[in-house]
Design an enzyme around this catalytic site. Structure first.
Site, PDB file in Angstrom:
ATOM      1  N   GLU A 110       0.909  -1.204   0.004  1.00 39.78           N
ATOM      2  CA  GLU A 110       0.089  -0.234   0.060  1.00 39.78           C
ATOM      3  C   GLU A 110       0.968   1.228   0.114  1.00 39.78           C
ATOM      4  O   GLU A 110       1.779   1.194   1.228  1.00 39.78           O
ATOM      5  CB  GLU A 110      -0.985  -0.010   1.331  1.00 39.78           C
ATOM      6  CG  GLU A 110      -1.924   0.805   1.382  1.00 39.78           C
ATOM      7  CD  GLU A 110      -1.686   2.045   2.091  1.00 39.78           C
ATOM      8  OE1 GLU A 110      -1.129   3.022   1.562  1.00 39.78           O
ATOM      9  OE2 GLU A 110      -2.071   2.148   3.128  1.00 39.78           O
TER      10      GLU A 110
ATOM     11  N   CYS B 213      -2.136   7.966   4.726  1.00 41.97           N
ATOM     12  CA  CYS B 213      -2.159   7.679   3.466  1.00 41.97           C
ATOM     13  C   CYS B 213      -3.482   8.212   2.731  1.00 41.97           C
ATOM     14  O   CYS B 213      -3.474   8.237   1.814  1.00 41.97           O
ATOM     15  CB  CYS B 213      -1.847   6.031   3.310  1.00 41.97           C
ATOM     16  SG  CYS B 213      -2.340   5.174   4.394  1.00 41.97           S
TER      17      CYS B 213
END
Ligand code: NAP
Length: 524
Positions: free
Chosen positions: A264, A301
């Site tokens: 990720e 994120c």
């Protein structure tokens, strides 16, 4: 007490010469503990032990694995304030965040324990034999999910608990039946060691095989690279930078036996601020977005790094109010001098691009690692032309883009890379009026939100935290929520297998009482 040693199964080990320390970003100095980086021999020992443990662990019942996960949660709680204090010393994040993240970490472990106790996650499918079928008889075929083998998890810098040692990757891999080897993040090695010791205690208390978990220290890329290349490692979980994630992905694909790397790698999380939202509630959204952009010094994120609106007075007032609100908030120290210097570099690069206006650049500094929140503004035509403006600047940073019209907004969305999230601010009817924009956004993201902020990822079964490349290396999976277990398993079919030798999940009388797909119908 922090030993600074590697934890290989139930053994502490410090055979290497290379040592390092973690850093206190608030005091702007190194912490006192000294960590021993893992040697090649220690890496090999941890993987060999995990390989042996897998032979036993994969067959341990869901109920016993659930006991193990619940025991990890309670051992983490038993660490008490030492864990909270250590977390704060290594991250510079406030105590409230540490406590919240510990709660989330324990909650994730318990959620996977519940998933295992219920048991249906193995997706058992049963299609019995049809010996009289014409023109050919059909065999008895049954399928379910099985663990892949030892998994390497890279601790993430921005979540020392929830995405690290006992975080979502570890919890989901252990739940799936895979032993875990942690490549500890060098920025929070002491927090990692405390949590690793809690996992080992839980493993011993619940009778799990030695080697079901190991924690390896490292302050450079070598340990992680050796782990990813080790032939007995079967999958990798990673959260971090694009460069780090892609380097590991490529290494894994160059192996004689390529393995999956679930990386990720961040996102700029576009927000579509439609005219109705800005006209009715522009100030409210500006205040909410100032808080979202600066939350955790922007080190999420899901940080909203891009706001797209239609040019005009309402967008101007929103951008100015957002900047005003950002300047009112106290800037915070970032996790580490390296992350801070990358932030300063990225902000400088984007701020000095052609056509960019700097609307806010908070200059107050708590110390050398403080990140001044920044808001830029640029026209849609310039954003389309210059792809440097599409880059993530990891920190409290966002770019407001004024688009000429809805067509240009859609064009921008079509040009963007894959993202973790996308948000629409507007009225319900706008979803139809601006259908092209909404479709373009959905194509790019793993999670689409209406009238909200993308920071704050709920841990639940319906969550998708992932997205088209480069948000993640595989858009079919999530790294948050119980569905993340699917990353660590593969389906196996049993054909004409004797009932008593089938796994319990596939046996005729359904002894686990789980939901199964039998002859095309879901039933118990
Ligand atoms: P990182 O540099 O990607 O490092 C993450 C982990 O991967 C570390 O343990 C690192 O090892 C390892 N690693 C990195 N490159 C590697 C390589 N080529 N081969 C093997 N291992 C490698 O991330 P970070 O330290 O957390 O922060 C740096 C930047 O990453 C941030 O400024 C930010 O831009 C980004 N980041 C993004 C997210 C996200 O949104 N997904 C989260 C956190 C950070 P060593 O540290 O031991 O070298």
């Amino acid at each position: 007490m922090i030993s600074g040693k590697n934890i290989i199964g139930s053994k502490m080990s410090a055979n290497g010469e290379k040592t390092y320390k973690t850093f206190n970003p608030i005091a702007n100095q190194e912490n006192e503990w000294i960590f021993n980086e893992a040697t090649t021999a220690e890496i090999n020992e941890a993987v060999a032990l995990a390989h042996e443990a897998f032979k036993v662990y994969k067959d341990i019942s869901g109920a016993r694995k659930a006991e193990f996960l619940n025991a990890i949660a309670s051992e983490i709680e038993t660490l008490g304030d030492e864990l909270i204090h250590t977390y704060c010393l290594e991250s510079g994040l406030p105590e409230g965040r540490a406590r919240g993240e510990r709660g989330r970490t324990m909650g994730q472990l318990k959620a996977f324990a519940n998933l295992l106790t219920e048991g249906s996650w193995v997706e058992a499918v049963i299609e019995k034999a049809q010996p009289t079928r014409e023109p050919m008889p059909k065999a008895d075929i049954r399928k379910m999910l099985f663990p892949l083998g030892p998994v390497v998890v890279f601790g993430a810098s921005n979540f020392p608990l929830a995405f690290s040692t006992a975080g979502g990757d570890t919890a989901s891999a252990l739940a799936a039946g895979c032993p875990v080897i942690i490549k500890s993040h060098p920025m929070h090695a002491a927090t990692g060691e405390l949590v690793a010791s809690a996992i080992i205690k839980a493993a011993v208390k619940t009778g799990m095989p030695n080697g079901v978990f190991s924690n390896l220290n490292s302050s450079g890329v070598e340990v992680g690279q050796q782990l990813v290349q080790h032939p007995k490692v079967k999958a990798v979980g990673f959260t971090g930078s694009y460069n780090g994630g892609m380097a590991l992905y490529q290494l894994a694909n160059e192996r004689k036996e390529p393995i999956p790397v679930f990386a990720e790698m961040g996102s700029i999380n576009p927000v579509i601020a439609l005219p109705s939202a800005l006209m009715e509630s522009g100030d409210m959204w500006a205040t909410k977005y100032a808080a979202s952009i600066t939350l955790g010094a922007g080190q999420f994120c899901t940080n909203p790094g891009l706001v797209l609106g239609l040019e005009g007075e309402d967008l101007n007032s929103f951008a100015l109010k957002l900047s005003e609100e950002i300047l009112k908030l106290q800037p915070a120290a970032m996790l580490h001098p390296n992350i801070h210097s990358k932030y300063m570099e990225g902000k400088e690069v984007l701020s000095t691009q052609n056509g960019v206006e700097v609307l806010a650049d908070h200059k107050d500094a708590v110390n050398a690692n403080t990140a001044g929140p920044t808001i830029l503004r640029v026209k849609g035509s310039e954003f389309l032309r210059n792809h440097t403006l599409h880059q993530e600047v990891f920190g409290p940073f966002s770019v407001v883009v004024s688009c000429e019209d809805a067509v240009q907004m859609e064009e921008i969305l079509n040009q963007l890379e894959g993202q973790l999230t996308g948000t629409v601010l507007g009225e319900t009817e706008d979803l139809k009026t601006y259908g092209g924009i909404v479709d373009a956004l959905q194509e790019k993201v793993g999670r689409i939100l209406f009238n909200g902020v993308p920071t704050g990822v709920e841990v639940c079964s319906s969550m998708v935290h992932g997205g088209p490349f480069p948000a993640s290396t595989d858009p079919r999976f999530t790294s948050v929520g119980t569905s993340s277990i699917k990353r660590w398993v593969r389906p196996v079919s049993f054909q004409d297998w004797p009932n008593k030798f089938l796994p319990q999940a596939l046996q005729d009388d359904n002894p686990l009482n789980i939901v199964r797909l039998e002859e095309g119908t879901y039933c118990k």
